[in-house]
Design a protein around this motif. Sequence first.
Motif, PDB file in Angstrom:
ATOM      1  N   UNK A 171       0.822  -1.221   0.000  1.00  0.00           N
ATOM      2  CA  UNK A 171       0.000   0.000   0.000  1.00  0.00           C
ATOM      3  C   UNK A 171       0.852   1.265   0.000  1.00  0.00           C
ATOM      4  N   UNK A 172       1.940   1.240  -0.784  1.00  0.00           N
ATOM      5  CA  UNK A 172       2.770   2.424  -0.938  1.00  0.00           C
ATOM      6  C   UNK A 172       3.758   2.672   0.195  1.00  0.00           C
ATOM      7  N   UNK A 173       3.903   1.708   1.133  1.00  0.00           N
ATOM      8  CA  UNK A 173       4.826   1.864   2.255  1.00  0.00           C
ATOM      9  C   UNK A 173       5.613   0.579   2.473  1.00  0.00           C
ATOM     10  N   UNK A 174       6.833   0.718   3.005  1.00  0.00           N
ATOM     11  CA  UNK A 174       7.606  -0.442   3.425  1.00  0.00           C
ATOM     12  C   UNK A 174       7.122  -0.862   4.802  1.00  0.00           C
ATOM     13  N   UNK A 175       6.726  -2.125   4.932  1.00  0.00           N
ATOM     14  CA  UNK A 175       6.200  -2.663   6.184  1.00  0.00           C
ATOM     15  C   UNK A 175       6.983  -3.920   6.567  1.00  0.00           C
ATOM     16  N   UNK A 176       7.004  -4.210   7.842  1.00  0.00           N
ATOM     17  CA  UNK A 176       7.648  -5.427   8.335  1.00  0.00           C
ATOM     18  C   UNK A 176       6.687  -6.594   8.122  1.00  0.00           C
ATOM     19  N   UNK A 177       7.139  -7.577   7.379  1.00  0.00           N
ATOM     20  CA  UNK A 177       6.353  -8.789   7.158  1.00  0.00           C
ATOM     21  C   UNK A 177       6.749  -9.880   8.153  1.00  0.00           C
ATOM     22  N   UNK A 178       8.037  -9.904   8.494  1.00  0.00           N
ATOM     23  CA  UNK A 178       8.568 -10.937   9.392  1.00  0.00           C
ATOM     24  C   UNK A 178       9.699 -10.320  10.212  1.00  0.00           C
ATOM     25  N   UNK A 179       9.655 -10.523  11.532  1.00  0.00           N
ATOM     26  CA  UNK A 179      10.716 -10.036  12.408  1.00  0.00           C
ATOM     27  C   UNK A 179      11.002 -11.128  13.433  1.00  0.00           C
ATOM     28  N   UNK A 180      12.246 -11.564  13.471  1.00  0.00           N
ATOM     29  CA  UNK A 180      12.687 -12.553  14.454  1.00  0.00           C
ATOM     30  C   UNK A 180      13.819 -11.939  15.252  1.00  0.00           C
ATOM     31  N   UNK A 181      13.783 -12.129  16.567  1.00  0.00           N
ATOM     32  CA  UNK A 181      14.820 -11.590  17.435  1.00  0.00           C
ATOM     33  C   UNK A 181      15.116 -12.616  18.519  1.00  0.00           C
ATOM     34  N   UNK A 182      16.398 -12.823  18.799  1.00  0.00           N
ATOM     35  CA  UNK A 182      16.773 -13.741  19.872  1.00  0.00           C
ATOM     36  C   UNK A 182      18.028 -13.242  20.567  1.00  0.00           C
ATOM     37  N   UNK A 183      18.075 -13.463  21.862  1.00  0.00           N
ATOM     38  CA  UNK A 183      19.232 -13.058  22.648  1.00  0.00           C
ATOM     39  C   UNK A 183      20.451 -13.836  22.172  1.00  0.00           C
ATOM     40  N   UNK A 184      21.584 -13.170  22.141  1.00  0.00           N
ATOM     41  CA  UNK A 184      22.826 -13.840  21.764  1.00  0.00           C
ATOM     42  C   UNK A 184      23.085 -15.002  22.723  1.00  0.00           C
ATOM     43  N   UNK A 185      23.517 -16.149  22.211  1.00  0.00           N
ATOM     44  CA  UNK A 185      23.745 -17.301  23.092  1.00  0.00           C
ATOM     45  C   UNK A 185      24.688 -16.994  24.243  1.00  0.00           C
ATOM     46  N   UNK A 186      25.684 -16.150  24.009  1.00  0.00           N
ATOM     47  CA  UNK A 186      26.621 -15.819  25.082  1.00  0.00           C
ATOM     48  C   UNK A 186      25.914 -15.131  26.239  1.00  0.00           C
ATOM     49  N   UNK A 187      24.826 -14.436  25.947  1.00  0.00           N
ATOM     50  CA  UNK A 187      24.125 -13.685  26.984  1.00  0.00           C
ATOM     51  C   UNK A 187      23.366 -14.589  27.948  1.00  0.00           C
ATOM     52  N   UNK A 188      23.139 -15.834  27.579  1.00  0.00           N
ATOM     53  CA  UNK A 188      22.377 -16.723  28.452  1.00  0.00           C
ATOM     54  C   UNK A 188      23.255 -17.783  29.114  1.00  0.00           C
ATOM     55  N   UNK A 189      24.558 -17.677  28.944  1.00  0.00           N
ATOM     56  CA  UNK A 189      25.464 -18.605  29.605  1.00  0.00           C
ATOM     57  C   UNK A 189      25.539 -18.281  31.092  1.00  0.00           C
ATOM     58  N   UNK A 190      25.770 -19.284  31.926  1.00  0.00           N
ATOM     59  CA  UNK A 190      25.894 -18.994  33.345  1.00  0.00           C
ATOM     60  C   UNK A 190      27.147 -18.170  33.616  1.00  0.00           C
ATOM     61  N   UNK A 191      27.135 -17.475  34.733  1.00  0.00           N
ATOM     62  CA  UNK A 191      28.333 -16.733  35.110  1.00  0.00           C
ATOM     63  C   UNK A 191      29.416 -17.736  35.480  1.00  0.00           C
ATOM     64  N   UNK A 192      30.673 -17.375  35.319  1.00  0.00           N
ATOM     65  CA  UNK A 192      31.763 -18.310  35.645  1.00  0.00           C
ATOM     66  C   UNK A 192      31.685 -18.759  37.102  1.00  0.00           C
ATOM     67  N   UNK A 193      32.013 -20.001  37.317  1.00  0.00           N
ATOM     68  CA  UNK A 193      31.977 -20.568  38.662  1.00  0.00           C
ATOM     69  C   UNK A 193      33.343 -20.371  39.327  1.00  0.00           C
ATOM     70  N   UNK A 194      33.337 -20.116  40.609  1.00  0.00           N
ATOM     71  CA  UNK A 194      34.587 -19.928  41.355  1.00  0.00           C
ATOM     72  C   UNK A 194      35.056 -21.264  41.931  1.00  0.00           C
ATOM     73  N   UNK A 195      36.300 -21.318  42.349  1.00  0.00           N
ATOM     74  CA  UNK A 195      36.828 -22.534  42.973  1.00  0.00           C
ATOM     75  C   UNK A 195      36.055 -22.868  44.242  1.00  0.00           C
ATOM     76  N   UNK A 196      35.691 -21.854  45.013  1.00  0.00           N
ATOM     77  CA  UNK A 196      34.923 -22.097  46.249  1.00  0.00           C
ATOM     78  C   UNK A 196      33.550 -22.682  45.926  1.00  0.00           C
ATOM     79  N   UNK A 197      32.922 -22.191  44.852  1.00  0.00           N
ATOM     80  CA  UNK A 197      31.614 -22.733  44.467  1.00  0.00           C
ATOM     81  C   UNK A 197      31.734 -24.179  43.990  1.00  0.00           C
ATOM     82  N   UNK A 198      32.817 -24.494  43.290  1.00  0.00           N
ATOM     83  CA  UNK A 198      33.045 -25.881  42.868  1.00  0.00           C
ATOM     84  C   UNK A 198      33.186 -26.766  44.100  1.00  0.00           C
ATOM     85  N   UNK A 199      33.950 -26.302  45.054  1.00  0.00           N
ATOM     86  CA  UNK A 199      34.136 -27.087  46.278  1.00  0.00           C
ATOM     87  C   UNK A 199      32.798 -27.285  46.992  1.00  0.00           C
TER      88      UNK A 199
END
Length: 127
Positions: free
Chosen positions: A75-103
Amino acid sequence: AVLLPTVSDTPRTDSALIKDYFNSFLLKKPQGEILSGDIIIGTNWAQDAGIYEFTMGADGSKVKGRYSFVYIFEDGEWKISHHHSSVMPEAVLPTPITKAEVRDLFQLWNGALATLDSTKVAARYSK
């Protein structure tokens, strides 16, 4: 149109559902920036896919994600037909574990041993 948003498991497949998603998302006061992307242009359509990052004005947090947009000329305008968005996989990794937490993990296993219940002990092992 179809919206497959970052922070919802529900595909948004009509205007009402898309509006419903943005009613919540906009409360965070997002401002986006494309960090990298690739564009393909066709007849009456275009595609843009890459990496973007949002800064949430409400709290200053940042969210980096992958995106894809497919635009159509309607209809005379550019429109979004499909939009997909996902968080980067690195963003959902757990925080690093410490030696004390491992113990401390040993104590969880040791506590399971103390129950004398093999199911609880076995539950401390990965799948």
